[in-house]
Design an enzyme around this catalytic site. Structure first.
Site, PDB file in Angstrom:
ATOM      1  N   PRO A  76     -11.710  -2.184  34.343  1.00 22.74           N
ATOM      2  CA  PRO A  76     -11.423  -0.654  34.793  1.00 22.74           C
ATOM      3  C   PRO A  76     -11.010  -0.202  33.235  1.00 22.74           C
ATOM      4  CG  PRO A  76     -10.275  -2.095  36.216  1.00 22.74           C
ATOM      5  CD  PRO A  76     -10.991  -3.051  35.157  1.00 22.74           C
ATOM      6  N   GLY A  80      -7.984   5.659  29.558  1.00 28.02           N
ATOM      7  CA  GLY A  80      -8.252   6.736  28.322  1.00 28.02           C
ATOM      8  C   GLY A  80      -8.327   5.977  27.112  1.00 28.02           C
ATOM      9  N   ASP A 135       4.246   7.772  24.450  1.00 31.82           N
ATOM     10  CA  ASP A 135       3.579   8.106  23.066  1.00 31.82           C
ATOM     11  C   ASP A 135       2.065   8.422  23.341  1.00 31.82           C
ATOM     12  OD1 ASP A 135       6.055   7.673  22.048  1.00 31.82           O
ATOM     13  OD2 ASP A 135       5.595   5.936  20.867  1.00 31.82           O
ATOM     14  N   THR A 190      -0.594  -1.230  33.235  1.00 29.58           N
ATOM     15  CA  THR A 190       0.356  -1.736  31.843  1.00 29.58           C
ATOM     16  C   THR A 190       1.714  -1.828  32.053  1.00 29.58           C
ATOM     17  OG1 THR A 190      -0.171   0.396  30.730  1.00 29.58           O
ATOM     18  CG2 THR A 190      -1.809  -1.375  30.508  1.00 29.58           C
ATOM     19  N   ARG A 191       2.375  -1.106  33.335  1.00 23.43           N
ATOM     20  CA  ARG A 191       3.833  -1.098  33.531  1.00 23.43           C
ATOM     21  C   ARG A 191       4.245  -0.188  32.295  1.00 23.43           C
ATOM     22  NH1 ARG A 191       7.067  -3.710  36.968  1.00 23.43           N
ATOM     23  NH2 ARG A 191       5.478  -4.830  37.836  1.00 23.43           N
ATOM     24  N   GLY A 193       7.932   5.921  29.803  1.00 22.58           N
ATOM     25  CA  GLY A 193       7.898   7.423  29.004  1.00 22.58           C
ATOM     26  C   GLY A 193       8.975   7.736  28.117  1.00 22.58           C
ATOM     27  N   GLY A 196      -7.864  -5.756  41.146  1.00 20.77           N
ATOM     28  CA  GLY A 196      -8.918  -4.555  41.504  1.00 20.77           C
ATOM     29  C   GLY A 196      -8.905  -3.380  40.706  1.00 20.77           C
ATOM     30  N   TYR A 227      12.104  -0.826  19.569  1.00 24.41           N
ATOM     31  CA  TYR A 227      10.580  -0.390  19.184  1.00 24.41           C
ATOM     32  C   TYR A 227      10.578  -0.442  17.746  1.00 24.41           C
ATOM     33  CZ  TYR A 227       6.299   1.964  19.789  1.00 24.41           C
ATOM     34  OH  TYR A 227       4.842   2.344  19.753  1.00 24.41           O
TER      35      TYR A 227
END
Length: 556
Positions: free
Chosen positions: A135, A138, A204, A217-218, A221, A272, A476
């Protein structure tokens, strides 16, 4: 041909848009100081696609004809550039390989279904032909969740959901919206805002990622402190599987055994094809402001974020950069910006003197957001600023916050800019309890610096805290260095060192980027041997023919 738009094949974002520093006088000196790169050196242009050699599609004419009958000739392609676009995500590893025309395996055919019925037909056709389906949303993934395994000998289909991008229905009484999984951030948010709603999810990658990709991908934001991570936001799911569709109804809570909803979230396409998500939505807030604050040092900023998380305050954003990332933010600001004038002028030095701050090089920049009604936002700001003051910080208004809002989705363009000039820059992010955050931070810095010493290069690392929870937060890290003739091997040395430091310090392998192939080597250390066995058992039993994106998450 399909109207689905994609990012440029060799980098982030759309053609004609890139990072420029002509109006940022502090940027070139900063880069020279950080990694020793002289920006007066001309960039190496990316070779035109016409000079790139792409492996031929392995899809048979018969199979392509069958898929064409499902989606139509305008919505299927075996074009070389389309297949390259769908081969990788946008990690530094992906960009280095795609620019070097290093394609161990590409998808053989790209299909663009119009709806769930066509997705079901494509899945059933793939199972019957013993083909592979990956699948595609973007294409912004940075952990290797998209690329076919190099050893894959079967036909590989990239199933692009870009045509499925509608907000289908809003249950206004319940605050739930049904949205097709291929909707990208700006598109779905515009459809919601038009009717007075917001999802509140702004990763991001917002401008070039999809709702289905966020779920797979869990994702988390920038405003997750208020709205939650995607695991909190996604309530109902529709997932096409061989012979039928898995349906999770959007119920507020259930006691129905192990959560199948949780199994799908973070599954990276291995269970799936996610076709539709029912999400929690909120009325567009009356007021939304992002304020900037300064703290005397990282320890003070960290303690303040913890105090805010433990308090009655509910801001939408709690972010603090360490001194190095604060310096980077200032270096990428325009000369005319208020924050730059504030720093380089006499205001901040004067305030520092009054407050007894000793070292300008240790200051840390923080952004905190407030949303809701006028009275609610005012109340939150009052609660937070009392805690900021208690920890030695002070506010400088909304001006820098406006700049933060404007620049927040542009950082990936800077990575392309540096790569054009021979510098590799990438990120590693994690999460840990408050009690371990400082140790995680210290050890990640030490690991990166040891790796740089091993490579004999001048390297840079910086960090920020974001996504606060009652028990801990996300850290991060961004790292960069000028690479030599073996950029991937050098990158691996640094990336492995940082990732291993997370695990050794009691943190997770990733807070919101997922696992893919990149992080799979640390999965067993993160969730235990038995945990990894249970996960592999789930994948094996749910997809015994390895039709769906094989190899991701567990490496098997």
């Amino acid at each position: 041909m399909t109207d689905v738009k994609h990012m440029k094949w060799w980098g982030w974002g759309i053609e004609g848009v890139g990072f420029h520093y002509d109006d940022k006088p502090a940027f070139a000196p900063f880069v020279k100081y950080a990694v020793g790169l002289d920006l007066s050196t001309p960039a190496t242009p990316v070779a035109p696609f016409s000079e790139i050699t792409v492996p031929a599609s392995r899809a048979s004419e018969e199979f392509v004809s069958r898929l064409t009958r499902i989606v139509g000739a305008d919505n299927l392609t075996t074009d070389d550039q389309a297949r390259v676009v769908h081969t990788f995500g946008k990690s530094i590893r992906d960009l280095i390989r795609v620019r070097a025309a290093d394609f161990p395996r590409t998808p053989d055919v790209v299909v663009y279904p119009a709806d769930e019925v066509e997705v079901q037909q494509l899945v059933d056709a793939a199972v019957e032909a013993d083909a592979v389906i990956i699948p595609f949303g973007g294409g912004s993934n940075i952990v290797g969740s998209l690329e076919p395994l190099a050893s894959e000998e079967r036909t590989v289909i990239s199933l692009d959901l870009g045509r499925m991008r509608r907000v289908l229905e809003i249950d206004e009484e319940s605050g739930l919206a049904r949205i097709e999984a291929g909707a990208q951030g700006p598109d779905l948010e515009a459809q919601l805002v038009e009717k007075g709603w917001t999802l509140g999810h702004f990763p991001d990658s917002f401008t070039h990622s999809t709702l289905g990709g966020w779920v797979a991908t869990r994702s988390s934001g920038m405003q997750s402190d208020k709205y939650g991570d995607i695991a909190d936001i996604a309530r109902g799911l529709r997932v096409v599987r061989p012979g039928g569709t898995l349906v999770i109804r959007p119920l507020p809570s259930t006691s129905t055994g192990p959560s199948v909803r949780e199994m799908i979230i973070g599954s990276e396409g291995r269970l799936g094809v996610i076709t539709e998500v029912t999400v929690q939505v909120h009325r567009t807030p009356e007021k939304r402001d992002v304020y900037a604050y300064f703290f005397p040092n990282w320890g003070a900023g960290l303690a303040a974020m913890q105090a805010i998380a433990e308090s009655d305050a509910t801001p939408s954003i709690t972010r603090v950069s360490d001194a190095r990332e604060s310096a980077f933010s200032l270096a990428t600001s325009k000369e005319s910006s208020g924050v730059t004038k504030f720093i380089t002028g006499t205001v901040l030095p004067g305030l520092m003197k009054l407050k007894g701050w000793k070292n300008l090089d240790e200051i840390c920049l923080s952004f905190i957001g407030y949303e809701g009604s006028e009275s609610h936002a005012k109340r939150q700001k009052s609660l937070v600023e009392a805690l900021v003051k208690k920890h030695g910080g002070f506010g400088v208004g909304t001006g820098p916050g406006v700049l933060y809002d404007q620049k927040k989705f542009d950082t990936p363009y800077l990575r392309d800019f540096l790569l054009d000039r021979g510098a590799a820059a990438d990120v590693s992010e994690t999460a840990a309890p408050w009690s371990k955050l400082q140790t995680v931070y210290t050890n990640a810095y030490a690991a990166a610096n040891r790796a740089y010493a091993e490579l004999g290069v001048q390297g840079w690392i910086m960090a920020h805290l974001s996504h606060s929870y009652h028990s801990g937060a996300c850290l991060y890290f961004t790292f960069a260095f000028v690479h030599g003739d073996a950029p991937l091997e050098q990158y691996d040395v640094v990336k492995r060192a940082i990732q291993q430091s997370f695990i050794d310090s009691g943190a997770t392998l990733s807070h919101h980027h997922g696992v893919g192939l990149e992080h799979a080597p640390w999965l067993e250390q993160d969730i235990s041997t038995q945990g990894a066995a249970v996960m592999q058992g789930l994948l094996d039993s749910a997809d015994p023919t390895r039709t769906f994106n094989p190899g991701k998450i567990t490496g098997k």
